[in-house]
Design a protein around this motif. Structure first.
Motif, PDB file in Angstrom:
ATOM      1  N   UNK A  50       0.833  -1.203   0.000  1.00  0.00           N
ATOM      2  CA  UNK A  50       0.000   0.000   0.000  1.00  0.00           C
ATOM      3  C   UNK A  50       0.870   1.256   0.000  1.00  0.00           C
ATOM      4  N   UNK A  51       1.877   1.271   0.869  1.00  0.00           N
ATOM      5  CA  UNK A  51       2.774   2.429   0.944  1.00  0.00           C
ATOM      6  C   UNK A  51       3.520   2.645  -0.366  1.00  0.00           C
ATOM      7  N   UNK A  52       3.750   1.551  -1.111  1.00  0.00           N
ATOM      8  CA  UNK A  52       4.474   1.619  -2.378  1.00  0.00           C
ATOM      9  C   UNK A  52       3.600   2.070  -3.539  1.00  0.00           C
ATOM     10  N   UNK A  84      -3.775   3.210  -6.546  1.00  0.00           N
ATOM     11  CA  UNK A  84      -2.527   2.992  -5.831  1.00  0.00           C
ATOM     12  C   UNK A  84      -2.016   4.254  -5.156  1.00  0.00           C
ATOM     13  N   UNK A  85      -2.142   5.389  -5.836  1.00  0.00           N
ATOM     14  CA  UNK A  85      -1.703   6.650  -5.243  1.00  0.00           C
ATOM     15  C   UNK A  85      -2.570   7.019  -4.043  1.00  0.00           C
ATOM     16  N   UNK A  86      -3.867   6.764  -4.144  1.00  0.00           N
ATOM     17  CA  UNK A  86      -4.754   6.989  -2.995  1.00  0.00           C
ATOM     18  C   UNK A  86      -4.373   6.085  -1.831  1.00  0.00           C
ATOM     19  N   UNK A  87      -4.019   4.830  -2.158  1.00  0.00           N
ATOM     20  CA  UNK A  87      -3.605   3.888  -1.120  1.00  0.00           C
ATOM     21  C   UNK A  87      -2.360   4.392  -0.410  1.00  0.00           C
ATOM     22  N   UNK A  88      -1.386   4.825  -1.180  1.00  0.00           N
ATOM     23  CA  UNK A  88      -0.138   5.306  -0.595  1.00  0.00           C
ATOM     24  C   UNK A  88      -0.383   6.510   0.319  1.00  0.00           C
ATOM     25  N   UNK A  89      -1.218   7.422  -0.131  1.00  0.00           N
ATOM     26  CA  UNK A  89      -1.526   8.601   0.674  1.00  0.00           C
ATOM     27  C   UNK A  89      -2.198   8.225   1.990  1.00  0.00           C
ATOM     28  N   UNK A  90      -2.970   7.139   1.975  1.00  0.00           N
ATOM     29  CA  UNK A  90      -3.744   6.760   3.164  1.00  0.00           C
ATOM     30  C   UNK A  90      -2.896   6.242   4.314  1.00  0.00           C
ATOM     31  N   UNK A  91      -1.644   5.861   4.049  1.00  0.00           N
ATOM     32  CA  UNK A  91      -0.814   5.296   5.121  1.00  0.00           C
ATOM     33  C   UNK A  91       0.408   6.154   5.433  1.00  0.00           C
TER      34      UNK A  91
END
Length: 229
Positions: free
Chosen positions: A142-144, A194-201
């Motif tokens: 997720x961070x990636x 994926x970018x939304x996922x990265x932002x979320x963590x």
């Protein structure tokens, strides 16, 4: 995780239990490590969707389910797809016999910058384990900058938002997980998710879990002193 705490309670454990959370190094695991050079080594172009698994290759990880899912995905959506499997373990030989496709790539174990690049250079992360106590590789993915396909369990349950940063299937419903992979959207949507996922963590650092552990150890030491006096 809370699931492990509940299981221990169910087994009859009555002593105090503390759930210590997990974190992720967002400088090590980040979309900025995406490498076109690595993607070329995998034999993919700008339109290829790359599914990734990272972790130990052992039966309880159910990587065989992911290989089956990948072949179903190719059959349904075409061959401009790759499945990269990062890791090693006792199930490596058996898994290798499940596919003859050059689109399934076993990299072996990776670490450091190579691991960071592997995460960030894929397009979606798939995780079929139903036995993990947490599954920190999901948080690293997720961070990636990868949306995640996984069971609605432990790490994925905590960090993946359905149809926004990934797709969650009920535990035990393998057919549902396979269908989620077969229905994966086009590359632009995967990248956006994926970018939304990265932002979320971005705030999910290791600082808070360390503080939780320190407080738990302090409480144990305090009770030990009190019981000895």
């Amino acid at each position: 995780s809370q699931y492990t705490e509940q299981a221990l309670r169910g087994f009859g454990v009555t002593c105090p239990l503390v759930v210590v959370g997990r974190g992720v190094d967002t400088s090590k695991f980040s979309p900025k490590h995406r490498s076109q050079q690595l993607r070329q080594q995998w034999g993919v172009d700008t339109d290829t969707r790359v599914m990734l698994y990272v972790g130990r290759l052992s039966p309880e990880k159910e990587v065989d389910v992911l290989i089956k899912s990948f072949h179903a995905w190719q059959a349904q959506q075409g061959t401009n797809t790759k499945f990269v499997i990062v890791g090693d373990g006792p199930d490596r030989a058996r898994l290798g016999k499940l596919t003859t496709s050059k689109d399934v790539i076993f990299t072996g174990s990776l670490s450091g910058k190579e691991l960071s690049a592997a995460y960030a250079s894929a397009d979606v992360f798939a995780f079929a384990s139903q036995a993990d106590t947490f599954g920190n590789v999901v948080l690293e993915a997720i961070a990636s900058g990868l949306p995640v396909v996984a069971y609605d369990y432990v790490c994925a349950h905590q960090h993946v938002k359905q149809d926004v940063t990934g797709w969650l299937s009920p535990l035990g419903q393998t057919a549902d997980l396979i269908q989620s992979i077969c229905d994966l959207p086009a590359l632009p949507q995967l990248r956006q998710m994926g970018l939304l996922a990265s932002e979320s963590v971005q705030e999910t650092s290791w600082q808070f879990p360390v503080q939780q552990l320190e407080q738990a150890l302090y409480q144990v030491a305090k009770e030990s002193v009190m019981n000895s006096t």
